[in-house]
Scaffold this motif. Structure first.
Motif, PDB file in Angstrom:
ATOM      1  N   ASP A 164      34.560 -80.430  53.642  1.00 13.37           N
ATOM      2  CA  ASP A 164      34.353 -79.184  52.903  1.00 13.37           C
ATOM      3  C   ASP A 164      34.675 -78.000  53.811  1.00 13.37           C
ATOM      4  N   PRO A 165      35.726 -77.229  53.498  1.00 14.41           N
ATOM      5  CA  PRO A 165      36.101 -76.122  54.402  1.00 14.41           C
ATOM      6  C   PRO A 165      35.068 -75.003  54.449  1.00 14.41           C
ATOM      7  N   ASP A 166      34.245 -74.890  53.421  1.00 16.73           N
ATOM      8  CA  ASP A 166      33.256 -73.797  53.380  1.00 16.73           C
ATOM      9  C   ASP A 166      31.965 -74.155  54.103  1.00 16.73           C
ATOM     10  N   HIS A 167      31.800 -75.428  54.435  1.00 14.64           N
ATOM     11  CA  HIS A 167      30.548 -75.839  55.075  1.00 14.64           C
ATOM     12  C   HIS A 167      30.615 -75.570  56.578  1.00 14.64           C
TER      13      HIS A 167
END
Length: 647
Positions: A164-167
């Motif tokens: 997950d790039p946003d995590h």
């Protein structure tokens, strides 16, 4: 007794330490090289072997720091021990380079490392910690809460979080909890942590694993930061220069510019005033290093180009004249024949053994190694700036190629000598062939170099304001050749389509055919291109205009007599008397001859250019000719002419 032991230890250290550290660096070079090869071939090993990677980086950094500090402040010499030699390491660039390779591998495959340790934390560490908590008797409820929160935090991890790039992973709180727990369990008369060594070991392992997930960049800086070089500038630059002069280490020289990117790590918030100095130091040093690397590569390429131009020149037809003369002399059967042996072109390629390296072999090897370093990374980021090593080489090659072309013309205003266009074209092609080979070593666009430089050579002056090939030849043909033609030493031959010299007896012959025959003019057209020929045409037309202006003055001077001649053309006696009164008759004839000579030369040039264009762009040329044939009005013809010039 204690003083004696200290002195003995000191003497032993001074005698053996430098050699021991030299051997350590030698071992680390080999070990890091093998580690880089394994990890680049199997990046999945970076997860389980991350500790070994950071250990190798840390050991190497410590050895480099030891060398750095002791080289700056060497201990006094003891007896015959050559300590200073052990403090100068010619192979240091290789160790620096392998460290940079490992750093880049860790950054490149950071997600691989994160995936491994996320799975490790959730699948093993959490389970082992939960079991250990159940079997451990902890003194207080607060300690139980801290241990439970740590266990819960790592058990909730999932591989999906990595993808997950946003995590954003953040285990700083977890590590702080472990620090609090250590202080709680280590205090008091009966420290529990001393009895629970397995728990302490597991939590230390968990702390390290969490750093592999959320704090990888900090780990790289902690274990392999070489920003200390910023304060040892002389040692840093001396080692760079030593590496540049040592061909076996040339390919590792890119490590020095890369280390300049570390300098920002040594700044401290408590000393903000040195930040500006360190920043300027970083930028100036990396600019110096990249410039020196590109200069060295440019010098090697220039040497190879000069050698190839010499070899190409030996293949020209003019060099076979001595061989022909030798054969003719043999046929005459002279009583005392002179044995002259000529080395034929191509002999330099024959080898008795491959072990004998020629100068060209060594140059090519040095160029390969240096270009590997320049091509190693596309950009280097230092502070907020980005440096491109290949662009440095591109600029140096462009400047060098431009100067080389100016030198190949060999124009001498004093003696009015200039290179033959065909020989110049031959040298330019040889030079371009070598530059094209550079693309095999470095990922740069050599075509862009050719386009920029050769296009500038078709103008009056280049970007530096220096004379170009077009301006040199335009000046020579208009001021030297055509003046000799108008002086009567050279005449135009319509049969040969060339100007032919009429050298008097005893005079030094000047062969105009060598500069005006169709082959030479086609070579000139290929060198100058349409823009250069346009410049030559403009110069020729300016000369014609000046001659026409002078003719007009002569006509105005003799206006009344010319009118009288026109009205009395049927009266021979009056015509004869009027003709005697005309002024500067020879000047009129001479100026008309000059105009005719210039127009003939212009026609030869246009024919050569047309032939060249038909070979290079046949379809475009045929289209323009078709437009000319079918253009109706004069306005359309002018538009076609503009189109042809633009093409």
């Amino acid at each position: 007794k204690k003083v004696g032991e200290v002195k003995e230890c000191y003497n032993t250290a001074v005698t053996t330490a430098a050699a021991n550290h030299r051997e350590r660096r030698k071992f680390l070079r080999t070990a890091l090289k093998e580690l880089v090869l394994i990890c680049s071939d199997q990046p999945g090993l970076l997860g389980p072997k991350a500790l070994f990677v950071f250990m190798g980086l840390c050991f190497s950094r410590d050895e480099i720091y030891w060398l750095l500090r002791h080289n700056e402040n060497p201990p006094p010499r003891q007896g015959k021990v050559k300590l200073q030699e052990d403090l100068v390491d010619r192979y240091l660039p290789e160790l620096l380079f392998h460290m940079e390779e490992l750093r880049s591998l860790v950054r490149k495959y950071s997600q691989v490392i994160q995936r491994y340790y996320v799975q490790y934390l959730a699948g093993y560490d959490a389970v082992a910690l939960a079991q250990m908590i159940q079997n451990t008797a902890v003194t207080s409820e607060e300690d139980n809460v801290l241990l439970s929160s740590i266990c819960q935090k790592i058990s909730e991890l999932s591989v999906d979080n990595v993808e997950d790039p946003d995590h954003v992973f953040d285990f700083l709180g977890l590590r702080l909890d472990w620090g609090r727990l250590q202080s709680y369990l280590s205090s008091g008369k009966n420290p529990v942590l001393a009895q629970q060594k397995d728990l302490a070991a597991l939590l230390n392992t968990v702390s390290f694993h969490t750093r592999m997930v959320d704090n990888l960049d900090e780990m790289i800086i902690e274990t392999s930061d070489l920003s200390l070089f910023c304060f040892y500038s002389k040692f840093f630059e001396d080692n760079f220069q030593m590496c540049l002069e040592f061909p076996a280490q040339n390919r590792f020289i890119i490590a020095f510019p890369l280390i300049c990117g570390h300098f920002s790590n040594i700044t401290n918030e408590l000393c903000p005033e040195e930040r500006i100095h360190i920043r300027e130091r970083s930028l100036s040093v990396i600019n110096l290093f990249l410039d020196e690397m590109s200069k060295e590569a440019k010098n090697i390429i220039t040497t190879v180009c000069d050698e190839q131009c010499t070899l190409s020149d030996r293949l020209l037809p003019k060099h076979c004249a001595p061989m022909i003369a030798q054969v003719v002399n043999k046929k005459k059967r002279d009583k005392t024949p002179k044995k002259l042996e000529f080395e034929k072109p191509g002999w330099e390629s024959y080898r008795k053994t491959r072990e004998d390296l020629t100068t060209m072999d060594k140059l090519h090897m040095a160029l390969t190694e240096l270009c590997y370093a320049i091509n190693y990374c596309a950009t280097i980021s230092v502070w907020e700036y980005t440096f491109a090593p290949r662009e440095y080489l591109h600029q140096h090659l462009e400047t060098r190629f431009s100067r080389a072309l100016a030198g190949m013309v060999m124009y001498s205003p004093e003696t009015s000598e200039i290179a033959k266009p065909s020989e110049l074209l031959n040298s330019v092609k040889a030079y371009m062939n070598v530059l094209q080979c550079v693309e095999n070593y470095v990922n740069i666009d050599i075509t862009r170099v050719f386009n920029n430089v050769l296009l500038q050579q078709t103008q009056q002056s280049d970007s530096a304001g220096e004379p170009t090939i077009a301006s040199r030849y335009t000046q020579w043909y208009s001021d030297v050749l055509l003046r000799r033609v108008s002086a009567g030493h050279i005449c135009f031959s319509n049969t040969l389509r060339s100007f032919v010299s009429l050298s008097a007896e005893g005079a030094i012959p000047f062969n105009a055919e060598e500069f005006t025959d169709p082959t030479e003019l086609r070579s000139l057209a290929e060198l100058l291109g349409p823009y250069g020929i346009k410049l030559l045409n403009e110069t020729l037309m300016w000369h014609i205009q000046s001659q026409v202006t002078e003719l007009r003055k002569l006509v105005l001077l003799n206006k009344e007599i010319l009118i009288a001649l026109r009205t009395n053309f049927d009266k021979p006696d009056i015509m004869k008397e009027l003709f005697k009164r005309l002024q500067n008759v020879d000047s009129v004839l001479q100026r008309m001859t000059i105009i005719g000579v210039i127009l003939c030369f212009r026609e030869l040039i246009q024919d050569a250019l047309s032939t060249q264009l038909e070979e290079r762009i046949p379809f475009l040329t045929s289209s323009i000719k078709d437009f000319h044939c079918h253009a109706g009005s004069p306005h359309e013809s002018s538009l076609v002419a503009e189109l042809a010039c633009a093409s």
